[in-house]
Design a protein around this motif. Structure first.
Motif, PDB file in Angstrom:
ATOM      1  N   LEU A 288      41.112  24.430  -0.651  1.00 50.53           N
ATOM      2  CA  LEU A 288      41.038  24.081   1.138  1.00 50.53           C
ATOM      3  C   LEU A 288      40.081  22.451   1.382  1.00 50.53           C
ATOM      4  O   LEU A 288      40.786  21.988   2.836  1.00 50.53           O
ATOM      5  CB  LEU A 288      40.420  25.589   1.350  1.00 50.53           C
ATOM      6  CG  LEU A 288      41.106  27.162   0.994  1.00 50.53           C
ATOM      7  CD1 LEU A 288      40.490  27.832   1.815  1.00 50.53           C
ATOM      8  CD2 LEU A 288      42.334  25.931   1.641  1.00 50.53           C
ATOM      9  N   GLY A 289      39.538  23.110   1.302  1.00 49.16           N
ATOM     10  CA  GLY A 289      38.804  21.500   1.493  1.00 49.16           C
ATOM     11  C   GLY A 289      39.048  19.926   1.349  1.00 49.16           C
ATOM     12  O   GLY A 289      39.130  19.008   1.964  1.00 49.16           O
ATOM     13  N   LEU A 290      39.942  19.899  -0.020  1.00 52.84           N
ATOM     14  CA  LEU A 290      41.157  18.993   0.111  1.00 52.84           C
ATOM     15  C   LEU A 290      42.341  18.710   0.985  1.00 52.84           C
ATOM     16  O   LEU A 290      42.733  17.846   1.004  1.00 52.84           O
ATOM     17  CB  LEU A 290      41.267  19.333  -1.346  1.00 52.84           C
ATOM     18  CG  LEU A 290      40.661  18.438  -2.512  1.00 52.84           C
ATOM     19  CD1 LEU A 290      40.441  19.181  -4.084  1.00 52.84           C
ATOM     20  CD2 LEU A 290      39.650  16.988  -2.685  1.00 52.84           C
ATOM     21  N   TYR A 298      39.226  17.340   9.961  1.00 53.34           N
ATOM     22  CA  TYR A 298      37.489  17.240   9.185  1.00 53.34           C
ATOM     23  C   TYR A 298      36.649  17.622   9.307  1.00 53.34           C
ATOM     24  O   TYR A 298      35.784  18.602   7.742  1.00 53.34           O
ATOM     25  CB  TYR A 298      36.898  15.638   9.662  1.00 53.34           C
ATOM     26  CG  TYR A 298      38.063  14.456   9.380  1.00 53.34           C
ATOM     27  CD1 TYR A 298      38.179  14.439   7.334  1.00 53.34           C
ATOM     28  CD2 TYR A 298      38.234  13.692  10.050  1.00 53.34           C
ATOM     29  CE1 TYR A 298      38.851  13.091   7.173  1.00 53.34           C
ATOM     30  CE2 TYR A 298      38.844  12.481   9.349  1.00 53.34           C
ATOM     31  CZ  TYR A 298      39.044  12.398   8.376  1.00 53.34           C
ATOM     32  OH  TYR A 298      40.346  11.257   8.564  1.00 53.34           O
ATOM     33  N   ARG A 299      36.186  18.749   9.938  1.00 57.47           N
ATOM     34  CA  ARG A 299      35.398  19.769  10.348  1.00 57.47           C
ATOM     35  C   ARG A 299      35.401  21.089   9.383  1.00 57.47           C
ATOM     36  O   ARG A 299      34.817  21.636   9.004  1.00 57.47           O
ATOM     37  CB  ARG A 299      35.606  20.523  11.821  1.00 57.47           C
ATOM     38  CG  ARG A 299      34.445  21.498  11.871  1.00 57.47           C
ATOM     39  CD  ARG A 299      32.706  21.182  11.876  1.00 57.47           C
ATOM     40  NE  ARG A 299      32.592  19.797  11.918  1.00 57.47           N
ATOM     41  CZ  ARG A 299      31.931  19.913  13.379  1.00 57.47           C
ATOM     42  NH1 ARG A 299      31.766  21.084  14.368  1.00 57.47           N
ATOM     43  NH2 ARG A 299      31.060  18.643  14.224  1.00 57.47           N
ATOM     44  N   LYS A 300      37.230  21.513   9.769  1.00 60.70           N
ATOM     45  CA  LYS A 300      37.388  22.065   8.431  1.00 60.70           C
ATOM     46  C   LYS A 300      37.004  22.201   6.597  1.00 60.70           C
ATOM     47  O   LYS A 300      36.504  22.672   6.436  1.00 60.70           O
ATOM     48  CB  LYS A 300      38.681  22.829   8.480  1.00 60.70           C
ATOM     49  CG  LYS A 300      38.667  23.563   9.434  1.00 60.70           C
ATOM     50  CD  LYS A 300      40.665  24.280   9.788  1.00 60.70           C
ATOM     51  CE  LYS A 300      41.047  25.427  10.536  1.00 60.70           C
ATOM     52  NZ  LYS A 300      42.430  25.958  10.286  1.00 60.70           N
ATOM     53  N   LEU A 329      31.966  15.164  -0.226  1.00 57.24           N
ATOM     54  CA  LEU A 329      31.096  15.463   2.294  1.00 57.24           C
ATOM     55  C   LEU A 329      31.179  14.176   2.374  1.00 57.24           C
ATOM     56  O   LEU A 329      31.025  13.799   3.535  1.00 57.24           O
ATOM     57  CB  LEU A 329      29.965  16.338   1.788  1.00 57.24           C
ATOM     58  CG  LEU A 329      29.654  17.679   1.548  1.00 57.24           C
ATOM     59  CD1 LEU A 329      28.681  18.711   1.709  1.00 57.24           C
ATOM     60  CD2 LEU A 329      30.854  18.970   2.416  1.00 57.24           C
ATOM     61  N   THR A 330      30.672  13.478   1.686  1.00 55.14           N
ATOM     62  CA  THR A 330      30.309  12.398   1.695  1.00 55.14           C
ATOM     63  C   THR A 330      31.506  11.142   2.311  1.00 55.14           C
ATOM     64  O   THR A 330      31.342  10.780   2.835  1.00 55.14           O
ATOM     65  CB  THR A 330      29.517  11.232   0.636  1.00 55.14           C
ATOM     66  OG1 THR A 330      28.366  11.799   0.225  1.00 55.14           O
ATOM     67  CG2 THR A 330      29.005   9.893   0.965  1.00 55.14           C
ATOM     68  N   ALA A 334      32.044   8.797   5.408  1.00 55.80           N
ATOM     69  CA  ALA A 334      32.502   7.580   5.675  1.00 55.80           C
ATOM     70  C   ALA A 334      33.547   7.335   6.504  1.00 55.80           C
ATOM     71  O   ALA A 334      33.909   7.110   6.986  1.00 55.80           O
ATOM     72  CB  ALA A 334      32.717   6.934   4.327  1.00 55.80           C
ATOM     73  N   MET A 335      34.451   8.603   6.492  1.00 59.12           N
ATOM     74  CA  MET A 335      36.548   8.214   7.610  1.00 59.12           C
ATOM     75  C   MET A 335      35.896   8.741   8.538  1.00 59.12           C
ATOM     76  O   MET A 335      36.737   8.860   9.419  1.00 59.12           O
ATOM     77  CB  MET A 335      36.862  10.353   6.914  1.00 59.12           C
ATOM     78  CG  MET A 335      37.627   9.727   5.289  1.00 59.12           C
ATOM     79  SD  MET A 335      38.149   7.952   4.943  1.00 59.12           S
ATOM     80  CE  MET A 335      39.770   8.734   6.229  1.00 59.12           C
ATOM     81  N   GLN A 336      34.308   9.337   9.016  1.00 55.67           N
ATOM     82  CA  GLN A 336      33.802   9.281  10.675  1.00 55.67           C
ATOM     83  C   GLN A 336      33.130   8.689  10.810  1.00 55.67           C
ATOM     84  O   GLN A 336      32.719   8.527  11.887  1.00 55.67           O
ATOM     85  CB  GLN A 336      33.922  11.367  10.673  1.00 55.67           C
ATOM     86  CG  GLN A 336      35.260  11.930  10.720  1.00 55.67           C
ATOM     87  CD  GLN A 336      34.397  13.408  10.109  1.00 55.67           C
ATOM     88  OE1 GLN A 336      34.213  13.745  11.641  1.00 55.67           O
ATOM     89  NE2 GLN A 336      33.430  13.844  10.034  1.00 55.67           N
TER      90      GLN A 336
END
Length: 451
Positions: A288-290, A298-300, A329-330, A334-336
């Motif tokens: 689900l994270g993927l 991103y928050r979900k 998570l890292t 980085a994406m944010q």
């Protein structure tokens, strides 16, 4: 004096239970139950192994009674012991995983012996059978897990053969040998069919789909096999097989590129895993994270990767998978464009990984982080990407290799080398076609058209 035939029990953990009783002044009766954790029958001489690994057990079997057809009701430590010590099926004991407490459905063996005048003692070497298990431990003294390990009871010749490095558990979960996994699961599937265990047939199909076909990158076969397992699980009504089936079919849908279908099944799998406190919930959370990462939610995504970590850490298992999710998570950070990224910690996670199947995904994720960082490091990203490609080729993980080429295309795009970027994205598409990952093919063919 009562006598009893001796049998060689093959169960799911190392436990010694001793009781003694007898008329005053008369001889005592002693009954000992010994079980072994993840012991494969084909490693014992009494079941045909010729390496001389277990001389004492072989002699015990020769002098007593040997059961040639014995099947555990479940392959998991605590629920298997709950059944051994109550005679009640795992679906009714309240134990379907290695956590939780026994429900009040039947007397335990310890209670029956106590009522018959026996004094009981147990020594265990696994935490699953501790005080919280509910196995009438108020009636049994449980020692700290300090009894000798199985390796210390083996002759030195067995240790030289790396006995425990050759077990099914190691092959499947550490070495990720999909061929060995296939043989093990298919034998278990045959046993389940012979015994007409519908719920077990479903679970075996789900495990074959994910551990064998999905690991190899055969998204098409994984999808159809997991769907078969899901159909059987829904017909059986069994909660544990539903938990496995929804989760594994969700993973198969993700590999196909059917993200909405994957999300729907993984959410159902997560629901059932929470309902019965089932460990496969970490896999549902991971994927689900993927999915939400792919959808840029991103928050979900962050919440589900954190949930996967929490499930594994709560059980004290799966350090390498914990590291993989921490790397994910890292990547979200980085994406944010967050700046507090500890690259050395990520390198340590990759260095400490013990699972071959995670070598490629870890290296790829680190490469993506280096590309997405506030100050991208193209050269280091390229080095880590090459490491991912080498690992995925070596480990035969075709689908992962397709994703490696996708990132390779992105890397060349960053270098303003559109021809090379187009070539690598085309290679990724060809690999996804080979895998039967039609959803990903459609996505990247559309992206390729923009070139």
């Amino acid at each position: 004096v009562r006598t009893m035939s001796r049998a060689l029990p093959l169960a799911a953990a190392l436990l010694a239970l001793a009781g003694c009783s007898g008329d005053a002044g008369g001889p005592a009766t002693r009954i000992v139950l010994v079980t072994f954790d993840t012991m494969r029958a084909d490693r014992l001489g009494c079941y045909g192994n010729e390496d001389g690994l277990t001389p004492n057990l072989d002699r015990f079997a020769a002098e007593g009674t040997l059961f040639e057809q014995a099947v555990a009701q479940t392959p998991t430590t605590l629920p298997s012991h709950a059944t051994i010590l109550t005679g009640v099926h795992p679906r009714d004991t309240g134990h379907v995983t290695n956590t939780g407490s026994l429900v009040d459905v039947a007397r335990t063996l310890a209670e029956a012996f106590r009522e018959a005048g026996f004094r009981n003692f147990a020594a265990v070497s696994v935490f699953h059978l501790g005080e919280e298990s509910g196995l009438d431990l108020s009636l049994i003294h449980i020692s700290e897990p300090t009894i000798p390990t199985a390796t210390s009871l083996m002759p030195s010749s067995a240790l030289k053969k790396n006995f425990f490095n050759d077990t099914a558990t190691t092959e499947i979960y550490t070495e990720r040998n999909s061929s060995a996994a296939s043989d093990v699961y298919k034998r278990q599937l045959e046993i389940s069919k012979a015994a007409n265990l519908i719920w077990s047939i479903s679970i075996m199909k789900s495990c074959i789909a994910n551990t064998v076909y999905n690991t190899q990158g055969n998204a098409e076969l994984g999808y159809h096999t997991s769907r078969e397992g899901l159909t059987i699980a829904e017909e059986s009504g069994d909660a544990m097989s539903k938990a496995e089936a929804y989760v594994h079919h969700g993973v198969s849908c993700f590999l196909k590129g059917f993200l909405d279908e994957a999300e729907r099944h993984l959410l159902l799998g997560e629901k059932y895993c929470k309902k019965i406190d089932y460990a496969s919930g970490f896999l549902a959370s991971r994927y689900l994270g993927l999915i939400y990462l792919e959808k840029e939610q991103y928050r979900k995504s962050q919440n589900y990767f954190a949930e996967a970590i929490a499930i594994l850490e709560d059980r004290g298992v799966g350090n390498s998978i914990v590291y993989l999710n921490k790397i994910a998570l890292t990547y979200i950070k980085a994406m944010q464009h967050e700046k507090d990224i500890n690259l050395e910690l990520l390198y340590n996670y990759e260095h400490d990984n013990k699972i071959k199947a995670l070598e490629g995904p870890m290296a790829l994720a680190i490469s993506q982080i280096l590309l997405a960082a506030d100050k991208p490091n193209i050269q280091k990203a390229e080095n880590w990407l090459q490491k991912a490609m080498d690992a995925d080729q070596k480990n035969g993980q075709t689908w992962n290799l397709g994703m490696d080429y996708v990132i390779c295309a992105e890397l060349f795009k960053r270098k303003n080398k559109n021809s090379e970027a187009k070539e690598n994205l085309g290679r990724a598409i060809e690999i996804f076609k080979e895998c039967g990952a039609s959803g990903w093919v459609e996505k990247y063919e559309k992206e390729l058209s923009y070139y």
